[in-house]
Design an enzyme around this catalytic site. Structure first.
Site: not given
Ligand SMILES: Nc1ncnc2c1ncn2[C@@H]1O[C@H](COP(=O)(O)OS(=O)(=O)O)[C@@H](OP(=O)(O)O)[C@H]1O
Ligand SMILES: [Mg+2]
Length: 399
Positions: A97, A187, A283, A307, A310, A324
């Site tokens: 990261d 990342i 998420h 990520s 998608k 989402r």
């Molecule tokens: N609780 C919660 N709810 C919604 N989203 C959250 C949550 N926690 C984190 N994040 C953010 O989601 C990013 C990852 O994206 P995705 O949700 O598309 O990834 S995944 O398919 O679930 O792995 C992830 O990005 P990264 O932190 O860069 O990995 C977060 O920004």
């Molecule tokens: Mg992210």
């Protein structure tokens, strides 16, 4: 209006307009003229007038994201092969990261030396400045320098640990509606990265609060389409998606040079559509997506990938819909959507919140969205919006 004054410089013309605060600098570039205001205060606007706007910025962003992907690939490979680090060990992730953020920040500064921009990015150097962070900082610095050396230039810069800290902290901007702001997720999909699955390096550019370019490096995404039954001969992975406002979306192999224009799918019958959602149920509400899909008559099962990969996959027509719906209390960050949203819209798609409002990137680090984010093509959006509204109403009345 004051008198215009011209100063000639080696490769540029600068024009001062009387006593006005503005100082326009026209840089004659190989294939166009960029006119940008040198701002005396961050509250003043930045103009970019060019026959090929954001061309130089796009080239810098592609270079930065490609190199950062190289760094992340190296770390992910070591993580997955390592006997020492279990997959639950977060330290390699941290290294990747920070390394990705430092590298991208450094390359943007190096490639765009005369541009007044800031960077809004996910990481900060707080932990690395502590005694306990010194070994990690050294490892990051090594990784960044190794990656810069792999660029192939004889005269690459060698960064010190202090340079790396500074580069990371250049990402501290809050963004906003004025000027140029790079928006970076070094990342995206950290959990996918740790699992050995999908992740993305996501870099967008905001100009006066609007996303004007985006680059998504997806090191593990197959070059051939996913989420469909088509058979492909190639198993090659690693995609770079990029888009510039008004110019369409393109994809090339990560590290390759042949680019192909991509478009979202043309499906108008929801029954034929397939949809993407977060891999992690924490998420995004899988139940809500499933109820929306049922209302639309979608037959295919959800395609769950981590990520902004998608957004990339949708921009080339692999699936028709991305849903989402974060759980209550979560606030979306701009770096999770800036690059992905322009990659989809320039490919002909639409990105809105669950009420059909466009996403507003001009309010700082957060996106204020109603209930969630939905993405699809022009033809499916009206029925998708109806299904989303119905499903949300049902959910609300069941509470
Ligand atoms: N609780 C919660 N709810 C919604 N989203 C959250 C949550 N926690 C984190 N994040 C953010 O989601 C990013 C990852 O994206 P995705 O949700 O598309 O990834 S995944 O398919 O679930 O792995 C992830 O990005 P990264 O932190 O860069 O990995 C977060 O920004
Ligand atoms: Mg992210």
């Amino acid at each position: 209006m004051g008198t215009a004054t011209f100063w000639w410089r080696a490769r540029s013309i600068s024009v001062g307009v009387g006593s006005d605060w503005r100082l326009y600098e026209a840089r004659i570039q190989k294939r166009g003229i960029v006119v940008s205001t040198r701002r005396r205060s961050s509250s003043l606007p930045t103009l970019i007038v060019s026959s090929m706007p954001y061309e130089k910025e796009l080239a810098a962003a592609k270079k930065a994201a490609t190199l950062a992907a190289r760094l992340c690939q190296k770390v992910q490979k070591a993580l997955l092969q390592s006997d020492v680090h279990s997959k639950s060990d977060k330290s390699p992730v941290t290294v990747a990261d920070y390394g990705s953020q430092a590298l991208i920040s450094f390359i943007l500064e190096r490639e765009l030396p005369s541009e007044p921009f800031s960077i809004v990015a996910e990481e900060d150097s707080g932990d690395l400045r502590k005694e306990s962070g010194q070994d990690t900082l050294k490892r990051i610095t090594e990784l960044v320098n190794d990656t810069l050396a792999s660029e192939g230039s004889n005269s690459f810069s060698i960064l010190t640990t202090d340079d790396v800290l500074t580069a990371i902290d250049n990402g501290k901007s809050e963004g906003g509606s004025v000027g140029l702001h790079w928006v970076l997720d070094p990342i995206d999909g950290t959990k996918g990265f740790v699992r050995g699955d999908q992740y993305a390096i996501a870099l967008g550019l905001l100009h006066e609060g609007k996303v004007v370019l985006g680059v998504l490096a997806c090191p593990n995404l197959p070059l051939a389409s996913i989420g469909s039954n088509q058979q492909h001969s190639s198993n090659e992975v690693g995609c770079l998606f990029f888009a510039k406002v008004g110019d369409g979306t393109y994809m090339q192999a990560l590290g390759g040079s042949t680019q192909t224009r991509v478009h979202v799918c043309d499906i108008d019958n929801p029954e034929e559509a397939s949809f993407f959602e977060s891999f992690e149920a924490a998420h995004s509400s899988h139940d809500l997506s499933s109820s929306i899909a049922e209302k639309l008559g979608v037959k295919a099962p959800p395609v769950r990938i981590d990520s902004q990969a998608k957004y990339g996959a949708l921009s080339r027509g692999d699936g028709a819909i991305y849903l989402r719906f974060p759980h209550k209390g979560y606030r979306e960050k701009i770096w999770d959507h800036a690059a992905g949203s322009i990659v989809v819209t320039e490919a002909g798609g639409i990105v809105t919140d669950a009420a059909g409002n466009p996403l507003d990137f001009s309010k700082g680090k957060f996106l204020d969205v109603v209930s969630g984010i939905i993405v699809t093509n022009q033809k499916l959006m009206p029925s998708l919006l109806r299904a989303v509204k119905e499903a949300l109403n049902e959910k609300a009345s069941s509470l």
